[in-house]
Design an enzyme around this catalytic site. Structure first.
Site, PDB file in Angstrom:
ATOM      1  N   CYS A   1       0.819  -1.214   0.000  1.00 42.45           N
ATOM      2  CA  CYS A   1       0.000   0.000   0.000  1.00 42.45           C
ATOM      3  C   CYS A   1       0.848   1.257   0.000  1.00 42.45           C
ATOM      4  O   CYS A   1       0.348   2.332  -0.325  1.00 42.45           O
ATOM      5  CB  CYS A   1      -0.933   0.015   1.205  1.00 42.45           C
ATOM      6  SG  CYS A   1      -0.075   0.191   2.788  1.00 42.45           S
TER       7      CYS A   1
ATOM      8  N   GLU B   1     -19.342 -13.130  22.284  1.00 46.33           N
ATOM      9  CA  GLU B   1     -19.226 -11.924  23.103  1.00 46.33           C
ATOM     10  C   GLU B   1     -18.845 -12.172  24.567  1.00 46.33           C
ATOM     11  O   GLU B   1     -18.064 -11.400  25.130  1.00 46.33           O
ATOM     12  CB  GLU B   1     -20.559 -11.152  23.059  1.00 46.33           C
ATOM     13  CG  GLU B   1     -20.815 -10.544  21.694  1.00 46.33           C
ATOM     14  CD  GLU B   1     -22.139  -9.811  21.628  1.00 46.33           C
ATOM     15  OE1 GLU B   1     -23.129 -10.350  22.137  1.00 46.33           O
ATOM     16  OE2 GLU B   1     -22.188  -8.717  21.064  1.00 46.33           O
TER      17      GLU B   1
HETATM   18  S1  FES Z   1      -3.011  -1.741   3.998  1.00 48.18           S
HETATM   19 FE1  FES Z   1      -0.911  -1.739   3.843  1.00 48.18          FE
HETATM   20  S2  FES Z   1      -0.239  -1.920   5.862  1.00 48.18           S
HETATM   21 FE2  FES Z   1      -2.375  -1.658   6.057  1.00 48.18          FE
END
Ligand code: FES
Ligand SMILES: Cc1cc2nc3c(=O)[nH]c(=O)nc-3n(C[C@H](O)[C@H](O)[C@H](O)COP(=O)(O)OP(=O)(O)OC[C@H]3O[C@@H](n4cnc5c(N)ncnc54)[C@H](O)[C@@H]3O)c2cc1C
Ligand code: FES
Length: 1272
Positions: A76, A1217
């Site tokens: 990401c 839960e």
């Molecule tokens: S989506 Fe890449 S570390 Fe969280």
């Protein structure tokens, strides 16, 4: 650029070569893998490097020496443009259904390490990265390697067990041949981590690259000369440029930019040059991981190198350190002086110097001077790290809100040079550096000066130094943490250092442990449960059926669905302030941006602008005028890609009027009398009279905060218009509610809406009402643009716009006798429902408030507060976990008042059968005293308490605490209904089930399959569970209340029983035991209906629970009083789960719920901006759920044996839960430790307040640490 530059990017993914022409510089590798290649096994959640679900492995040439480097990265944060010549291995490249599962995938599944499965691919690839680098790691190394991964479901124990099974010291280490067989899908050869593209080895990275789109250019110079030219071109004018090394700073400072030029420095070999020291010289592109290796290698030349390496390992996580450079870290500090940079603090302490240059000038400066330099057009070239001098003592510290993957509250480095051996005189000016105090403070200059020439053992030196230090510590408000704590921490760290310098021999015994860090062993666990083979496959401990698919990334979640033709992407524009009126929304500029399709506002909602259930308060899909909370959706933009939609959303201009200060807390709401409903009251006996007559009375206040669900799969929905309605694929726990909400918003009648969900990546209550807002908005967009629309929220929007747990406050008065027996409780509860009371649960809490304790006289009143925050909702054990904690808190208060052991007060008040609860329910199934006594014996509580008492006497600054907490959880299956459908196909006798529950990791699909297989008498492989949908499971309740699995199992049981009933005559005709497929064939020929549906619903006969779940938990902790850091040494959980359908899965629920609760009680804190009402803790950098080292080092779970639930056909009990209720035992154990510290100080023998979450900061602040008591 001087050399001819290529516009194309060439790289390999799982052995296949890819060429991307003129790639988009703003695209990440993650986005490319998922959206361009459909490799959705690599997940995305935070986009910040903070969760680990996106991890892939990369291999590329080592620019320093022409060799090869392989490591894991967070895809990401990895720009696509930076992968030129790289080989990328995703989870799909390791194995799968067709190619065969990789051993790591198999083990994760077989160890029950995958519940919802959303974190699983990242875990698998991370382990693959470790084994590629080190085929035979130790268990400790394996645990250390999982510092960057969040799993919200499992509680980590089974994941760690699975991964540690590969360790050389596990005793069950895998045959390396077996592992390697699977490692290289590229060329079919054993993989040692160096095989790359399967063609000619590592691809070379010439020529330089230059590409650009939408006004942003990407340059990848391959020589220093080229880099200097680019800096001269872009570094001095108006151009906004950024050098890109690991690009991980983008995970912390997301709003830096926008940049017009991005210059990738990773192909410039000169920046990777290193010289073994001392001084050790490292090029600026050297990653933090590589620097650790270099320092460790050089540690025999200087002990300080080893210490620096240890500290660097506390930065971020493995995947961040693998690409993040030390130079990038220093530049973050340069740009953001408040950044508590660990690199700066420790390297400045060590006396490191950086060389900064342009083509013409090079300067070598200390780090403090570096921070003052203008850096436009300049480059950090290298850093020189000197060795420690003789007689020098060097230490560094980092105190964090959780065990790992967190930035520092405060970090510090200390270096002092003493005289000859055994001489405690400070010879020259020492170096004391602090981070996290203020934007301007680095050195404690006055303290450094004060100590020159002083003897550390002389009277007055320590006190004098502390006094000087405290006068120069001036914490500012640039941190989310309190100035008081940060100041105190700086002093205590200095004290720790001081003690370590003078050495144990000069310290009194109770102080000797003060300088030592808390020690955490390799974690371990035990799971005990009974299973009856005669009942199998029911009651059989089996892994989840889909767990291998989850581990291989083949399990599909809503946002993984392949795009439909013409599909477009939506993103919210949200308010940045609370409590005001909406002014104007200007989308003119946004609509001119690339890919723009639409910008929708409240007036574009064709039906009713309300996503909530019709009979409740209206909750707008898009704000029409009154802005209730910051983060509220105001507009929805639609574009051809997600990144275009995100960019559009940022470009929409919104104005606000009538801004008023927001009400953000329960205290604010009480002061302003801001409430949703009138007070809810319930009384039992004569509370006021009994209170007045009680021999002892106490009163007090206690509160607990909110909690984000933090499901790993954020909210997602895809809506596709059909010729006669709409298909809605929503990541929801509540298909029926989504259908209702979408129908209301679009005006499309329910029978034209087909809602479905295969699985969700965690829900915990957050995808019940929480999924309605995005689903309704997505449907509105699809209807408006008449194209399929996908709405998948980024984490920040998810945390700000979407609902979370309600905060609570209790005011109480309690009367009790000399034995601690409760006589009267007056209980005034406040629930903060934010801007909507949609999910007020106060009436339900009367079932839970008295927990496992009898009291004849109760006054319960509940008030729901209206604040300018996001509406709150069900969150795993909603409200019940709060009132459970409050009642346990009262037990502690009673015990302290009478000077009794809290466990004895609890025991004396425990319910017996025949007694009546607060809500008027007479108990008939109470076994709590037996569970309590059993657990106290099995966990050796008495003996451990004695040991703790001795430990606490012997240690002034380390304290231990142990707490035992019981639980009664009332189960209400009667509130729920689920429609189940079972069909047998005559073609081959295979069986299909759809049920009304939603698979979210709890294993409902596996459990219904077990029940169907046992009832029909077929192997489990014959059965398949299809997506939950509005057609075959209409009118089903939301998956919640921990009873969905049992109700759907009961529904399946009934369907199968009826099918058997219809088939039995034919079975008899066929001799009583025909082969299954022949039986089915014959039934079909004879016209037997081979499908059956059934709705499982037992409307409650009274407002009381159908049954209770009982449990006891004992938790032991150790705390460092000087810092507030803690270690959960051991937890023992005994839980009455009835006769579990699948004990392996239910143990997973127990562990997962307990660890979910640890986050709630210990680390997860929400902070708002007081002026705007904006949530400041809206990402992984600020918000801290537990990680692998926040769990108990020793976790023992036992499911109560011989305990079939007589009130349930399926004989099991709710499990999702109840164990969460008992996780507050960790907070109470910490309370004991804090209490001991207070008593030792001589200042605090009183009962003190400790709210949830009891963060590291909060615990330290309650310990009454006063530097005037610091002694040798
Ligand atoms: S989506 Fe890449 S570390 Fe969280
Ligand atoms: C999840 C996460 C956790 C983290 N935890 C911590 C932590 O606990 N403690 C801590 O201290 N840090 C932490 N960090 C910060 C991390 O250490 C930095 O993000 C990383 O070191 C930056 O290096 P990079 O190569 O990725 O820099 P990049 O992101 O590539 O660049 C950052 C900046 O440095 C500049 N730059 C890069 N190289 C040079 C150069 N040679 N000369 C001049 N300028 C240059 C760039 O222009 C840019 O402005 C964390 C980061 C993340 C994402
Ligand atoms: S299984 Fe790990 S997040 Fe759900």
């Amino acid at each position: 650029m001087a050399a001819a530059a290529s516009m194309n990017l060439t790289f390999w993914v799982n052995g296949t070569q890819h060429e991307v022409q003129n790639p988009d510089p703003s695209m990440t590798l993650n986005e490319w893998l998922r959206s361009q290649r459909g490799l959705t096994g690599t997940k995305v959640m935070c986009g910040e490097g903070g969760c680990g679900c996106c991890v892939v492995m990369v291999t590329h040439p080592d620019p320093a020496n022409g060799g090869t480097l392989s490591y894991s990265v967070n895809s990401c944060l990895c720009p696509l443009c930076s992968v030129e010549g790289w080989t990328i291995t995703t989870v799909e490249g390791l194995g799968g259904q067709k190619a065969g599962f990789h051993p790591i995938q198999r083990r994760l599944a077989d160890f029950n390490g995958s519940q919802c499965g959303y974190c699983s691919p990242g875990m698998v690839v991370n382990m693959y990265g470790l084994l590629s680098k080190k085929p035979q790691p130790s268990q400790q190394e394996v645990e250390n390697h999982f510092d960057g991964h969040i799993c919200r479901c499992t509680g980590y124990r089974p994941i760690l067990d699975a991964m540690k099974s590969f360790a050389s010291d596990s005793g069950d280490c895998i045959d390396i041949e077996d592992l390697n067989k699977h490692l290289c899908p590229v060329n079919g050869q054993a993989c040692n981590g160096t095989a790359t593209n399967g063609v000619n080895g590592v691809h070379q990275m010439d020529p330089p690259l230059r590409c650009g789109q939408n006004g942003v250019s990407w340059y990848r110079p391959t020589t220093l000369e080229q880099l200097y030219s680019l800096l001269e071109q872009h570094g001095t004018g108006q151009d906004r440029y950024k050098l890109v090394c690991g690009n991980t700073a983008a995970g912390v400072y997301k709003n830096d930019g926008p940049f017009t030029s991005l210059i990738d420095v990773k192909s410039v070999a000169d920046l990777f040059i290193t010289q073994a020291g001392p001084p050790l010289v490292v090029g600026s592109a050297v990653s933090l991981s590589a620097l650790v290796d270099l320092l460790q290698t050089g540690s025999d030349q200087s002990p300080s190198y080893g210490i620096l390496a240890e500290h660097l390992l506390k930065i971020g996580n493995v995947s961040v350190r693998n690409v993040g450079s030390w130079a990038g870290n220093l530049m973050m500090k340069h740009a953001h002086p408040e950044f508590p940079s660990d690199v700066f603090t420790i390297m400045e302490t060590a006396g490191a110097k950086v060389t900064v240059g342009t083509r013409h000038v090079r300067e070598t400066v200390g780090l403090v001077d570096f921070l003052k330099m203008g850096m436009a057009g300049k480059l950090i070239l290298s850093m020189e790290i000197p060795a420690a001098l003789p007689n020098e003592v060097f230490k560094t510290y980092k105190i964090m809100p959780r065990a790992q993957n967190a930035h520092a509250y405060v970090n510090a480095g200390f270096r002092v040079r003493l005289g000859e051996q055994d001489n405690m005189s400070v010879m020259e000016k020492p170096s004391f550096v602090f981070g996290g105090i203020s934007k301007t403070m680095d050195h404690a200059v006055a303290t450094e000066d004060f100590l020159v020439g002083k003897n550390l053992l002389e009277d007055g030196t320590l006190k004098g130094a502390l006094s000087v230090l405290e006068s120069e510590l001036k914490p500012d408000d640039s941190s989310l943490f309190s100035p008081e704590y940060r100041k105190s921490l700086a002093s205590t760290l200095f004290y720790k250092f001081y003690l370590s310098v003078v050495g144990k021999d000069h310290l009194i015994v109770p102080v000797r442990s003060a300088p030592e860090p808390l020690v955490r062993p390799v974690s371990r666990g035990e799971q005990h449960f009974q299973t009856k083979e005669s009942e199998w496959p029911v009651n059989q401990p089996l892994p989840k059926l889909a767990s291998k698919l989850q581990a291989s990334g083949e399990a599909v979640y809503t946002n993984d669905l392949p795009p439909l033709p013409g599909e477009v992407y939506a993103a919210y524009v949200t308010s940045t302030v609370a409590n005001c009126k909406l002014g104007t929304i200007d989308s003119t500029q946004a609509m001119t941006m690339p890919g723009a399709v639409a910008c929708l506002t409240a007036k574009d909602v064709p039906g009713i602008n309300n996503f909530a259930r019709p009979m409740r308060q209206t909750e707008e899909i898009l704000c029409s005028g009154e802005v209730l909370y910051a983060g509220q959706p105001i507009a929805l933009v639609v574009a051809d890609t997600q990144s275009h939609a995100d960019a559009m959303a940022k470009a929409v201009k919104v104005t606000y009027t009538d801004l008023k200060p927001p009400i953000l807390t329960i205290q604010d709401a009480i002061a302003a009398q801001s409430f949703h409903y009138p007070v809810f009251e319930l009384a039992k006996g004569d509370p006021k009279g009994a209170l007045a007559a009680a021999p002892h009375r106490i009163s007090g206040e206690v509160s607990c905060d909110s909690q984000h669900h933090f499901y790993m799969e954020t909210q997602a929905c895809r809506c596709a218009p059909l010729e006669d309605g709409m298909e809605v694929q929503s990541a929801t726990q509540a298909t029926d509610m989504v259908q209702q909400s979408v129908s209301q918003a679009t005006g499309i009648s329910a029978h034209r809406l087909y809602v479905s969900v295969k699985r969700i990546g965690g829900g915990f209550g957050g995808k019940t009402l929480g999924s309605l807002l995005p689903s309704a908005a997505c449907a509105v967009a699809a209807q408006n643009v008449n194209r399929p629309v996908r709405l998948s929220l980024d984490l920040g929007t998810n945390m700000e716009a979407i609902t979370k747990r309600a905060p609570y406050l209790l005011k109480y008065e309690v009367g009790f006798d000399d034995d601690g027996k409760l006589l009267a409780v007056v209980y005034i509860l406040y629930e903060d429902n934010g801007s909507s009371p949609q999910c007020c649960v106060i009436p339900l809490l009367t079932e839970f408030a008295d927990n496992a304790y009898y009291c004849p006289n109760w006054q319960f009143s509940g008030q729901t507060c209206k604040t300018h925050t996001v509406p709150t909702t069900m969150t795993r054990a909603p409200g019940m976990s709060a009132v459970h904690f409050f009642t346990e808190y009262i037990m502690e208060h009673v015990a302290k008042t009478l000077n009794m052991d809290p466990a004895d007060v609890r025991r004396v008040n425990m319910f017996q059968n025949g007694q009546t609860t607060l809500s008027g329910y007479t108990l008939v199934d109470c076994n709590i005293t037996k569970l309590w006594d059993d657990l106290l014996a099995s966990a050796q509580v008495k003996q451990r308490k004695q040991e703790i008492e001795i430990f606490n006497k012997e240690n002034r600054w380390k304290k231990r605490g142990l707490s035992v907490v019981p639980c009664r959880y009332s189960a209400f299956p009667g509130f729920f209904r689920f429609t189940v459908f079972v069909a047998i196909y005559h073609t081959d006798g295979s069986v299909v089930i759809t049920h009304g529950g939603v698979e979210m990791g709890q294993g409902i699909d596996t459990k219904v399959t077990q029940v169907a297989a046992a009832t029909l008498g077929v192997p489990m492989e014959t059965i398949h569970v299809m997506s939950t949908n509005s057609l075959t499971s209409p009118n089903s309740s939301d998956t919640g209340g921990s009873v969905t699995s049992e109700l759907n199992c009961q529904g399946v049981l009934e369907c199968c029983r009826r099918l058997n009933e219809r088939m039995d005559p034919i079975r008899q005709e066929m001799g009583g035991a025909p082969k299954w497929d022949e039986l089915i064939n014959m039934c079909h020929r004879k016209g037997v209906d081979l499908s059956e549906k059934y709705m499982e619903h037992h409307p409650p006969k009274s407002p009381h629970p159908a049954y209770n779940c009982w449990g006891v938990t004992c938790t032991e902790v150790e705390m460092d009083v000087l810092t507030g850091e803690r270690e959960i040494r051991r937890a023992d959980i005994l839980f009455d789960c009835g006769e579990s359908v699948n004990p392996a899965l239910d143990v997973g629920q127990v562990e997962g719920a307990f660890v979910f609760g640890l986050g709630y009680w210990l680390t997860e804190k929400c902070v708002y901006d007081k002026d705007t009402g904006r949530l400041l803790t809206n990402g992984t950098w600020e918000y801290k759920p537990p990680t692998t080292k926040d769990i108990p080092a020793d976790l023992r779970v036992t499911l109560l044996p011989n305990a079939p639930n007589p009130y349930n056909v399926i004989r099991s009990k709710a499990v999702g839960e109840p164990p969460l209720l008992m996780s507050c035992s960790a907070l109470f154990a910490l309370r004991q430790a804090v209490q001991s510290a207070r008593e030792y100080s001589g200042l605090g023998d009183d009962f003190f307040r400790l709210d949830g979450p009891a963060t590291v900061e909060a615990c330290h602040q309650r310990c009454l640490v006063d530097s005037s008591s610091f002694t040798l």
